[in-house]
Design an enzyme around this catalytic site. Structure first.
Site, PDB file in Angstrom:
ATOM      1  N   SER A  62      66.067  30.774  -7.844  1.00  0.00           N
ATOM      2  CA  SER A  62      65.733  32.119  -8.308  1.00  0.00           C
ATOM      3  C   SER A  62      64.248  32.260  -8.625  1.00  0.00           C
ATOM      4  CB  SER A  62      66.533  32.453  -9.568  1.00  0.00           C
ATOM      5  OG  SER A  62      67.883  32.133  -9.395  1.00  0.00           O
TER       6      SER A  62
HETATM    7  N1  SAH Z   1      69.704  29.384 -10.628  1.00  0.00           N
HETATM    8  C1  SAH Z   1      69.753  28.806  -9.331  1.00  0.00           C
HETATM    9  C2  SAH Z   1      70.103  29.896  -8.365  1.00  0.00           C
HETATM   10  C3  SAH Z   1      70.778  29.424  -7.167  1.00  0.00           C
HETATM   11  S1  SAH Z   1      71.325  30.685  -6.125  1.00  0.00           S
HETATM   12  C4  SAH Z   1      68.377  28.230  -9.027  1.00  0.00           C
HETATM   13  O1  SAH Z   1      67.420  28.723  -9.579  1.00  0.00           O
HETATM   14  O2  SAH Z   1      68.275  27.313  -8.221  1.00  0.00           O
HETATM   15  C5  SAH Z   1      72.977  30.873  -6.590  1.00  0.00           C
HETATM   16  C6  SAH Z   1      73.855  29.691  -6.391  1.00  0.00           C
HETATM   17  O3  SAH Z   1      75.173  30.102  -6.688  1.00  0.00           O
HETATM   18  C7  SAH Z   1      73.910  29.144  -4.982  1.00  0.00           C
HETATM   19  O4  SAH Z   1      73.524  27.816  -4.998  1.00  0.00           O
HETATM   20  C8  SAH Z   1      75.362  29.294  -4.587  1.00  0.00           C
HETATM   21  O5  SAH Z   1      75.831  28.224  -3.790  1.00  0.00           O
HETATM   22  C9  SAH Z   1      76.051  29.325  -5.920  1.00  0.00           C
HETATM   23  N2  SAH Z   1      77.356  29.948  -5.967  1.00  0.00           N
HETATM   24  C10 SAH Z   1      77.776  31.047  -5.335  1.00  0.00           C
HETATM   25  N3  SAH Z   1      79.059  31.293  -5.648  1.00  0.00           N
HETATM   26  C11 SAH Z   1      79.441  30.323  -6.504  1.00  0.00           C
HETATM   27  C12 SAH Z   1      80.657  30.043  -7.184  1.00  0.00           C
HETATM   28  N4  SAH Z   1      81.743  30.806  -7.039  1.00  0.00           N
HETATM   29  N5  SAH Z   1      80.704  28.961  -7.973  1.00  0.00           N
HETATM   30  C13 SAH Z   1      79.633  28.164  -8.126  1.00  0.00           C
HETATM   31  N6  SAH Z   1      78.467  28.393  -7.507  1.00  0.00           N
HETATM   32  C14 SAH Z   1      78.368  29.461  -6.712  1.00  0.00           C
END
Ligand code: SAH
Length: 669
Positions: A62
């Site tokens: 993010s």
């Molecule tokens: N805060 C993280 C954002 C990652 S993007 C960072 O800064 O790196 C959002 C993430 O949510 C992705 O990695 C995706 O795989 C995950 N995601 C999506 N649906 C999900 C779910 N149902 N359970 C767990 N993770 C999920």
């Protein structure tokens, strides 16, 4: 102070504090956690940019500002237990770890969970635990939580998360009907059964994929829970089923029963759009073939247009109308989902059409086959270059240079879309547009040499232009990319009709979700249109939309996008669905005219919106209600509805790649 520490401080000052994040503990955590260690190595130099960046598994880390906003909004105290959904790189988990007593972070992708865990261990963030799984179910074993932070966007707040929030707890999550555009909301649980909700502004997150989120198949099928549809008491449903039985036209035998009443209602149309409720049901293909054959033989329809890629369908066209073989970069219909057109049912139709055309003297009377879709960047580039090399070698050179813009991505256009959207490279739009314009400008010269070849090349150049737009739009919103695709289908259909000459008429084979009028469905609320709606707008009554449905049986589909085909059992239809009404009629198969419905009473009663099922190339029975049912008013969606109570899967043909055999399909078995 080392360089990274300095750049981090600057990042916090310029991008975060100056934009209004005040919480001193949050700002301090953002200064201390080394963001540069959470981004892929080749992107380190961008680690302090004001932007999300791509990480593994097609996800993103993010934007720093958003992480700070969410952390601040969650009001995390040093004694708090926090749940994070969507750990991704682990960056936000590390920030939360510095604010809270304990953090549980769930990530659905194993690779990401593993690498996040390793990074957090290296940073000695011992109070953060990363779990791999579906976070939409929360983490019941560790509940309750003082704060829940969801880092991916879902259609609504998953219920288990609300339940696992302590009284007084805060939940922060991006919520929205579009897959990639949401409103950031804060929910505070004020008592055992009371929650307050407020909006913190518009945001863009990757989708939350899970049993209480979006479905993972990447297909633009309905993904979110339909708001409660009209429910029928079982006595009402019985009455409605009796009316259906009374007013439909039963089809005893799919191959032999007369379809005359239906055909007479379709015969004078400009376009007949034939749907299907799955992408792998034999009976749908066989019935479409029968109808199409009648329309061709007795009513002069001149084109059959498939929900297939242009260059692949062009290979079919050369088989049915004749013409030199033009090898493609990737063999026709060799990509996922191969069974969709590489099956015995399609082969039988193509072979019939080839025979029929063969007996006709004039090429102008032969029915042609075309593809309406835009997933063929690689083959389309190959086909344009191939044509230009034959007719205008100098122009071919210019086109080759321009299209080289796509070079690293031709076979993986989704990565291209992501790279452009994340600002890592410039779009190739100008190059794509310029090549198409050149082709159009040289029309007279080119058609003097090869008119069919020129038409084929301009369609391919159009696919390239639209594919460029489509793959970029995919990273903005599901509705936008869906609309782009269906508008492209419409433009292609119009171009084919014009090419086949004045008065030409066409049959389309595509999924119900393209063929049925979107304005009659819940997709309209998401801003989505489709081919059926566009066709009605242009041709009004002269466009006839035919839907198909089934109660149960088996279907060819994949469990996940890209997986091998499987034969799966279709769950008996939902009791609130149109399908259940049809099933209760106790007829094996029938046609029900909705536009010319013989009973006003029946039509009126059918108009109240209900659930209807759509199975695409991916089928997930375990999340069926959420991922495969949507709301629609059937008589407004379709002009005719064809019902087959129990269905069987298509018979896939062997693929050249698996068998290592010489290619036969689509050139005759
Ligand atoms: N805060 C993280 C954002 C990652 S993007 C960072 O800064 O790196 C959002 C993430 O949510 C992705 O990695 C995706 O795989 C995950 N995601 C999506 N649906 C999900 C779910 N149902 N359970 C767990 N993770 C999920």
């Amino acid at each position: 102070m080392d360089d990274s520490t300095r750049r981090r401080r600057e990042m916090v000052e310029v991008q975060i504090a100056r934009r209004g994040v005040r919480d001193a503990r949050v700002l301090d955590a953002m200064r201390k956690v080394p963001r540069e260690t959470f981004v892929p190595e080749d992107l380190r130099e961008f680690a302090f940019d004001d932007a999300p960046l791509p990480i593994d598994a097609g996800q993103t880390i993010s934007q720093p500002y958003i992480v700070a906003v969410m952390a601040e909004a969650a009001h995390i105290g040093p004694e708090d237990r926090v749940l994070e959904i969507g750990a991704g790189s682990g960056y936000a988990s590390a920030i939360l770890g510095r604010l809270a007593h304990r953090v549980y972070a769930i990530e659905r992708h194993q690779v990401l969970a593993d690498s996040a865990r390793t990074r957090l261990e290296r940073l000695r963030a011992t109070n953060v635990r990363v779990v791999c799984g579906d976070g939409t179910r929360g983490l019941a074993d560790e509940a309750l939580f003082d704060a829940i932070v969801v880092s991916a966007g879902g259609p609504e707040v998953p219920k288990p998360l609300l339940e696992q929030l302590a009284v007084g707890g805060r939940l922060i999550m991006p919520v929205g009907e579009a897959m990639r555009l949401q409103e950031l909301v804060r929910i505070v649980r004020t008592s055992e059964d009371h929650y307050e909700r407020e909006s913190l502004g518009q945001v863009q997150f990757v989708p939350l994929v899970g049993s209480e989120g979006w479905s993972a198949d990447g297909t633009p099928l309905p993904h979110h829970r339909a708001p409660s549809p009209s429910r029928l008491r079982s006595s009402q449903r019985e009455r409605l089923a009796e009316l259906v039985a009374e007013h439909c036209e039963p089809i005893e035998d799919l191959e032999r029963s007369s379809l005359d009443p239906l055909i007479s209602r379709l015969a004078d149309a400009k376009v007949v759009l034939l749907g299907e409720a799955t992408h792998g049901t034999s009976e749908f293909y066989r019935l479409r073939s029968r109808i199409t054959r009648e329309l061709i033989e007795h009513h002069g329809f001149l084109a059959v247009c498939l929900e297939a890629d242009w260059p692949d369908a062009a290979a079919l066209d050369r088989r049915v109308r004749g013409g030199a073989e033009r090898p493609l970069r990737e063999p026709a219909f060799s990509r996922f989902p191969r069974w969709m057109w590489r099956n015995a049912e399609t082969e039988a139709f193509v072979s019939w059409l080839a025979d029929r055309n063969h007996g006709l003297e004039s090429n102008g009377l032969r029915t042609s086959m075309h593809g309406l879709d835009l997933y063929s960047l690689d083959n389309s580039i190959g086909s344009v270059l191939d044509f230009l090399e034959r007719v205008a070698p100098r122009a071919a050179e210019a086109a080759r240079v321009r299209y080289s813009c796509f070079s690293p991505w031709e076979r993986d256009p989704q990565t291209y879309g992501r790279a452009v959207s994340s600002g890592r490279m410039e779009a190739c739009e100008d190059e794509a547009v310029a090549t198409l314009e050149d082709l159009l400008e040289q029309r007279l010269e080119h058609i003097a040499i090869d008119a069919e070849g020129w038409f084929d090349a301009t369609r391919n150049a159009t696919v390239i232009r639209e594919a460029d737009r489509y793959y970029r739009a995919m990273y903005r919103s599901a509705a936008e990319s869906w609309n782009l695709r269906d508008r492209h289908m419409m433009e292609t259909l119009e171009a084919i009709l014009e090419h086949r000459g004045p008065g030409a008429r066409a049959v389309v084979w595509a999924h119900n979700s393209h063929v049925g009028d979107a304005s009659a469905t819940e997709f309209a609320r998401r801003g989505e249109t489709n081919l059926g709606e566009l066709a009605r707008t242009k041709w009004s009554d002269a466009a006839r939309l035919v839907g198909f449905g089934t109660h149960t049986g088996r279907v060819a589909a994949a469990a996940t996008w890209g997986d091998p085909v499987r034969f799966m059992t279709v769950t008996p239809s939902h009791e609130d669905s149109y399908e259940r009404i049809c099933h209760d009629s106790e007829l094996r198969s029938f046609c029900l005219s909705l536009r010319r419905c013989p009973s006003e009473d029946l039509k009126m009663q059918l108009e109240a919106p209900r659930l209807v099922r759509a199975i695409g190339v991916v089928y997930r029975p375990e999340t069926e209600l959420l991922s495969h049912y949507f709301q629609s008013s059937l008589p407004r969606q379709f002009d005719e509805f064809l019902w087959i109570d129990e269905t069987s899967p298509v018979t896939p043909l062997p693929s050249p790649i698996a068998a290592g055999d010489p290619e036969t399909y689509p050139f005759g078995l």
